[in-house]
Design a protein around this motif. Sequence first.
Motif, PDB file in Angstrom:
ATOM      1  N   GLY A  68       0.856  -1.174   0.000  1.00 12.95           N
ATOM      2  CA  GLY A  68       0.000   0.000   0.000  1.00 12.95           C
ATOM      3  C   GLY A  68       0.894   1.225   0.000  1.00 12.95           C
ATOM      4  N   GLU A 102     -10.226   0.309   1.145  1.00 14.55           N
ATOM      5  CA  GLU A 102      -8.806   0.217   1.468  1.00 14.55           C
ATOM      6  C   GLU A 102      -7.979   1.144   0.572  1.00 14.55           C
ATOM      7  N   TYR A 103      -8.391   1.269  -0.689  1.00 22.29           N
ATOM      8  CA  TYR A 103      -7.696   2.115  -1.655  1.00 22.29           C
ATOM      9  C   TYR A 103      -8.641   3.157  -2.231  1.00 22.29           C
ATOM     10  N   TYR A 105      -3.364   3.896  -0.701  1.00 19.13           N
ATOM     11  CA  TYR A 105      -3.884   3.203   0.479  1.00 19.13           C
ATOM     12  C   TYR A 105      -4.486   4.249   1.418  1.00 19.13           C
TER      13      TYR A 105
END
Length: 135
Positions: free
Chosen positions: A47, A90-91, A114
């Motif tokens: 990330g 998450e992203y 991320y």
Amino acid sequence: MSDLLFVYGTLRKGNVNAMAQYLASHAVFIADGWFQGRMYQITYYPGVIASEDDSDRIYGEVYKLSDTEAMLKRLDDYEECAEHHTQPAEYTRISTAIKAINGRVYESVWIYLYQWSVEDKKYIPEGDFMRSLSR
């Protein structure tokens, strides 16, 4: 809408997963480059978060997408940040400047950043996921 994408993890050349193969067959490699950020090992994938420190670099590849809208939709699903995924995802996909290794600057390039906490994640100081795999 930009048709350029910067990848730094499991989508880079040398990976054998289905999505990396999809990208390789539906996009054209443009240049190796870097993004000003910090990389962390999330699980089997990295990330990246943006950084204000000029010495923080994330290395990856710039691709020109063949069918931008369709490909970004599929990539958003892969990164689990499409609207139908639980938010905050998450992203997140943003457009940013990417510097090519040869010095050229691409002003509008998609990148997945991320957005969850990296507090308990291992920092990858070299900023190169592929190199970190070979350690």
